[in-house]
Design an enzyme around this catalytic site. Structure first.
Site, mmCIF file in Angstrom:
data_model
loop_
_atom_site.group_PDB
_atom_site.id
_atom_site.type_symbol
_atom_site.label_atom_id
_atom_site.label_comp_id
_atom_site.label_asym_id
_atom_site.label_seq_id
_atom_site.Cartn_x
_atom_site.Cartn_y
_atom_site.Cartn_z
ATOM 1 N N LYS A 133 157.421 93.657 -31.461
ATOM 2 C CA LYS A 133 158.167 93.394 -32.695
ATOM 3 C C LYS A 133 157.167 93.062 -33.789
ATOM 4 O O LYS A 133 156.128 92.479 -33.492
ATOM 5 C CB LYS A 133 159.154 92.234 -32.508
ATOM 6 C CG LYS A 133 160.215 92.478 -31.450
ATOM 7 C CD LYS A 133 161.375 93.281 -31.971
ATOM 8 C CE LYS A 133 162.344 93.631 -30.844
ATOM 9 N NZ LYS A 133 163.476 94.439 -31.245
ATOM 10 N N HIS A 147 165.634 104.106 -22.435
ATOM 11 C CA HIS A 147 166.390 103.229 -23.337
ATOM 12 C C HIS A 147 167.733 103.892 -23.614
ATOM 13 O O HIS A 147 167.816 105.108 -23.719
ATOM 14 C CB HIS A 147 165.588 103.038 -24.634
ATOM 15 C CG HIS A 147 166.057 101.890 -25.472
ATOM 16 N ND1 HIS A 147 167.258 101.906 -26.139
ATOM 17 C CD2 HIS A 147 165.480 100.695 -25.749
ATOM 18 C CE1 HIS A 147 167.401 100.755 -26.793
ATOM 19 N NE2 HIS A 147 166.328 99.999 -26.573
HETATM 20 C C1 RUB Z 1 165.248 94.081 -27.861
HETATM 21 C C2 RUB Z 1 166.071 95.166 -28.448
HETATM 22 C C3 RUB Z 1 166.323 96.324 -27.568
HETATM 23 C C4 RUB Z 1 167.521 96.045 -26.763
HETATM 24 C C5 RUB Z 1 168.631 97.074 -26.698
HETATM 25 O O1 RUB Z 1 164.803 93.162 -28.820
HETATM 26 O O2 RUB Z 1 166.562 95.094 -29.544
HETATM 27 O O3 RUB Z 1 166.325 97.522 -28.233
HETATM 28 O O4 RUB Z 1 166.959 95.985 -25.512
HETATM 29 O O5 RUB Z 1 169.665 96.649 -25.863
HETATM 30 P P1 RUB Z 1 165.017 91.603 -28.682
HETATM 31 P P2 RUB Z 1 169.991 97.234 -24.402
HETATM 32 O O6 RUB Z 1 164.456 91.181 -27.363
HETATM 33 O O7 RUB Z 1 164.285 91.017 -29.858
HETATM 34 O O8 RUB Z 1 166.508 91.374 -28.772
HETATM 35 O O9 RUB Z 1 168.814 96.936 -23.545
HETATM 36 O O10 RUB Z 1 171.199 96.451 -24.020
HETATM 37 O O11 RUB Z 1 170.241 98.680 -24.538
#
Ligand code: RUB
Length: 409
Positions: A138, A254
């Site tokens: 991030k 993802h």
């Molecule tokens: C993680 C984030 C990812 C999520 C998506 O960032 O935003 O893209 O994993 O969700 P943070 P999923 O840890 O700052 O929230 O895994 O449920 O598809």
């Protein structure tokens, strides 16, 4: 005769049985009217059949003869079991809840190359079997390759097993992928020399036109894991990359955009179906959700889905489920307790948002995991683990996600 079995939730002005027949016909040999071109023996071979309806639950079961499908073609498979039916006028809501595939069909797919055991061997956790800790770099976008590599180094030195790109970072001008890859892999080589640990980096190769070339370039450039956004690029993107024999690295998957399909309980496609198709296509790790994070969930479905990914499936390797989205050190315990040790626990904001920075954030995640693995209450363990204590100070309150988003954290 062998069948693919599909279960749907259906809401319609028509009686449930009739609505199910409309769906079965539309998705196989029929249309809205009898056509003179249909051979008299066609339905016996290829028509989908309604084999059950449950009026109480509003569900129906439809069997699709195997011959209707092309081998290993997921787009054609989806056009059949999840196609026009979603838009038919008299069917007001419909959700594809689950699919069951005969062995002969499933075995034509390659499935994961590594699976949980293969990934554990790379990281060196096959003996202790603990969950892996990962991080999403991030900010999501905007860092240049050097800044990105520096964050990766800190996260790896703090104890992360996996570093990953975010789903929206591909090959933008501010962070070209080749430079990012070489910068990060150089840092991870230093981590290996300094600590002896192998840390994986899931390099996001998601793209429309040239995903296989990107995968090849990445592996030539030293990538030890590839990442694909499965729903924006399509299941075939995973299949195409998995089919390249020379690309001997795991694929991290993802699920961004899944909420458009999965979130409405009455319409769309269940995450369970996306999980099954990802496993067939060859994903080694898949985001399935969390019990305590920022994304909406059904814990019952999550547990069942993770059990499916970890269990047997017609001889295909298993898939490492990934819990991600709003995770921080205090989430480690509920995630592990509910989802078990074969789990990748990922934190982006929950590591880089630690009051003392990324290294401390990664340490706090590992300390939380150590506490859980040694069955020591978190607060007690935090007494002589200052990074964890600081994380508890920041995230230990009982606040809802709406409050966090409204007031910041
Ligand atoms: C993680 C984030 C990812 C999520 C998506 O960032 O935003 O893209 O994993 O969700 P943070 P999923 O840890 O700052 O929230 O895994 O449920 O598809």
């Amino acid at each position: 005769m062998e069948f693919v079995k599909a279960k749907y939730y259906v809401e319609s002005e028509l009686p449930l049985e009739k609505a199910a027949q409309v769906i079965a016909a539309e998705q196989s040999t029929g249309t809205w009217v009898d056509v003179s071109t249909k051979p008299s023996d066609l339905d016996a071979r290829l028509a989908a059949r309604v084999v059950g309806v449950d009026e109480e639950k509003g569900t129906c079961d439809i069997d699709f003869p195997l011959e209707i499908f092309e081998i290993s073609n997921i787009p054609q498979f989806l056009a059949t079991v999840a196609g026009n039916l979603f838009g038919l006028e008299p069917v007001k809501n419909v959700k594809l809840l689950d699919i069951e595939l005969p062995k002969s069909f499933a075995r034509e797919f390659k499935g994961p190359r590594f699976g949980i055991e293969g990934i554990r061997k790379l990281v060196g956790t096959e003996r202790d079997g603990r969950p892996h800790i990962g991080t999403i770099i991030k900010p999501k976008v905007g860092l240049n390759p050097k800044q990105t590599a520096d964050v990766a180094y800190d996260a790896a030195m703090g104890g992360c097993d996996l570093i990953k790109d975010d789903e929206t970072l591909t090959d933008q001008k501010f962070c070209p992928m080749e430079e990012r890859l070489s910068g990060i892999m150089e840092k991870l080589d230093s981590v290996k020399q300094e600590t002896g640990r192998t840390v994986l980096y899931a390099h996001n190769i998601t793209s429309g036109l040239d995903i296989v070339e990107r995968a090849e370039r990445a592996v030539e450039g030293g990538a030890n894991m590839l990442m694909i956004d499965v729903l924006t690029s399509g299941f075939s993107a995973i299949q195409a990359v998995r089919a390249e024999q020379a690309l001997k690295v795991p694929i991290h998957v993802h699920r961004t955009m899944h909420g458009a399909l999965t979130r409405n309980p009455r319409h769309g496609i269940a995450m369970t179906v996306i999980s099954k198709l990802t496993r067939l296509a060859g994903g080694d790790q898949l985001h399935t959700g969390t019990v305590s994070g920022k994304m909406e969930r059904s814990v019952e479905e999550l547990v069942a889905m993770n059990d499916f990914l970890k269990g047997g499936f017609h001889g295909l390797k298993n898939v490492f489920p990934v819990a991600s989205g709003g995770i921080h050190p205090l989430c480690v315990e509920p995630e592990v307790k509910t989802l078990g040790n074969d789990l990748v626990i990922q934190a982006g904001g929950g590591i880089h948002g630690h009051p003392d920075g990324t290294v401390a954030g990664a340490r706090a995640m590992r300390q939380a995991l150590d506490a859980v693995m040694s069955k020591i209450p978190l607060k007690e363990y935090a007494k002589d683990h200052k990074e964890l204590a600081r994380a508890i100070g920041k995230w230990g309150g009982d606040v809802s996600w709406s409050e966090i988003y409204e007031h910041g954290n």
